[in-house]
Scaffold this motif. Structure first.
Motif, PDB file in Angstrom:
ATOM      1  N   ARG A  94      -0.948  96.156 -24.591  1.00 16.65           N
ATOM      2  CA  ARG A  94      -2.223  96.829 -24.359  1.00 16.65           C
ATOM      3  C   ARG A  94      -3.101  95.907 -23.510  1.00 16.65           C
ATOM      4  O   ARG A  94      -3.241  94.729 -23.804  1.00 16.65           O
ATOM      5  N   THR A 147     -11.699 100.845 -20.452  1.00 13.74           N
ATOM      6  CA  THR A 147     -10.408 101.443 -20.123  1.00 13.74           C
ATOM      7  C   THR A 147      -9.288 100.549 -20.620  1.00 13.74           C
ATOM      8  O   THR A 147      -9.314  99.334 -20.440  1.00 13.74           O
ATOM      9  N   CYS A 148      -8.283 101.165 -21.227  1.00 14.80           N
ATOM     10  CA  CYS A 148      -7.143 100.428 -21.770  1.00 14.80           C
ATOM     11  C   CYS A 148      -5.851 101.015 -21.204  1.00 14.80           C
ATOM     12  O   CYS A 148      -5.679 102.235 -21.175  1.00 14.80           O
ATOM     13  N   LEU A 149      -4.972 100.144 -20.741  1.00 10.19           N
ATOM     14  CA  LEU A 149      -3.636 100.551 -20.319  1.00 10.19           C
ATOM     15  C   LEU A 149      -2.665 100.213 -21.442  1.00 10.19           C
ATOM     16  O   LEU A 149      -2.769  99.147 -22.054  1.00 10.19           O
ATOM     17  N   VAL A 203       3.113 103.658 -17.789  1.00  8.52           N
ATOM     18  CA  VAL A 203       1.791 103.143 -18.095  1.00  8.52           C
ATOM     19  C   VAL A 203       0.924 104.319 -18.495  1.00  8.52           C
ATOM     20  O   VAL A 203       0.873 105.329 -17.798  1.00  8.52           O
ATOM     21  N   LYS A 204       0.257 104.173 -19.614  1.00  3.20           N
ATOM     22  CA  LYS A 204      -0.643 105.214 -20.101  1.00  3.20           C
ATOM     23  C   LYS A 204      -2.067 104.666 -20.051  1.00  3.20           C
ATOM     24  O   LYS A 204      -2.326 103.544 -20.474  1.00  3.20           O
ATOM     25  N   VAL A 205      -2.997 105.456 -19.522  1.00  7.93           N
ATOM     26  CA  VAL A 205      -4.387 105.048 -19.393  1.00  7.93           C
ATOM     27  C   VAL A 205      -5.218 105.814 -20.414  1.00  7.93           C
ATOM     28  O   VAL A 205      -5.069 107.027 -20.559  1.00  7.93           O
ATOM     29  N   ARG A 206      -6.105 105.087 -21.098  1.00  8.42           N
ATOM     30  CA  ARG A 206      -6.952 105.728 -22.109  1.00  8.42           C
ATOM     31  C   ARG A 206      -8.341 105.108 -22.046  1.00  8.42           C
ATOM     32  O   ARG A 206      -8.483 103.898 -21.955  1.00  8.42           O
ATOM     33  N   GLU A 207      -9.361 105.979 -22.080  1.00  7.26           N
ATOM     34  CA  GLU A 207     -10.743 105.508 -22.178  1.00  7.26           C
ATOM     35  C   GLU A 207     -11.047 105.274 -23.646  1.00  7.26           C
ATOM     36  O   GLU A 207     -10.807 106.138 -24.484  1.00  7.26           O
ATOM     37  N   ILE A 218      -9.003  96.660 -19.370  1.00  6.67           N
ATOM     38  CA  ILE A 218      -9.341  96.368 -17.983  1.00  6.67           C
ATOM     39  C   ILE A 218     -10.782  95.869 -17.884  1.00  6.67           C
ATOM     40  O   ILE A 218     -11.700  96.482 -18.422  1.00  6.67           O
TER      41      ILE A 218
END
Length: 94
Positions: free
Chosen positions: A74, A10-12, A1-5, A77
Motif C-alpha cells: 500500500r 490517495t492510496c495505491l 494497481v488499484k487506486v482508492r481515495e 501518495i
C-alpha cells in the motif's frame, strides 16, 4: 494497481504474488518506506511520477479481492507529476 481515495489522501494498492520476486523490494520498504514510482505510456510518451510512503500489509480483508496474492503493498501518495511528452519514443502494436 488499484487506486482508492481515503481520508488521508490517495492510496495505491499493489498485490504481491508468488513469482514476482519483490521480496527484496518489500524488505527495503519495511526498512525505509519512502518510495517513488514511474509509469510510462509507451503509446503517447507520457510519464507519471508518483512519490509516497509505503507499507506491506500481510493480513487484509482486501487481499481476497486479489486471488492468490500473498500480501499487499500500500502506497499513500504524497506527490505526483504528469509529463505528457516526457518519453521521446513511442511504440505501436503494429
Amino acid at each position: 494497481v488499484k487506486v482508492r481515495e481515503e481520508a488521508d489522501g490517495t492510496c495505491l494498492t499493489v498485490p504481491d504474488y508468488t513469482g514476482n520476486f519483490m521480496f527484496n523490494t518489500l524488505g527495503n520498504i519495511v526498512s525505509y518506506p519512502k518510495v517513488g514510482l514511474l509509469f510510462i505510456d509507451f503509446a503517447s510518451g507520457a510519464l507519471l511520477w508518483l512519490q509516497g510512503w509505503a507499507h506491506v500489509d500481510h493480513d487484509s480483508p482486501e487481499q481476497a479481492e486479489h486471488e492468490g496474492a500473498l500480501r499487499l503493498l500500500r502506497i499513500r501518495i504524497t506527490q505526483g507529476r504528469l509529463h505528457e511528452k516526457g518519453w521521446p519514443l513511442a511504440w505501436s502494436e503494429g
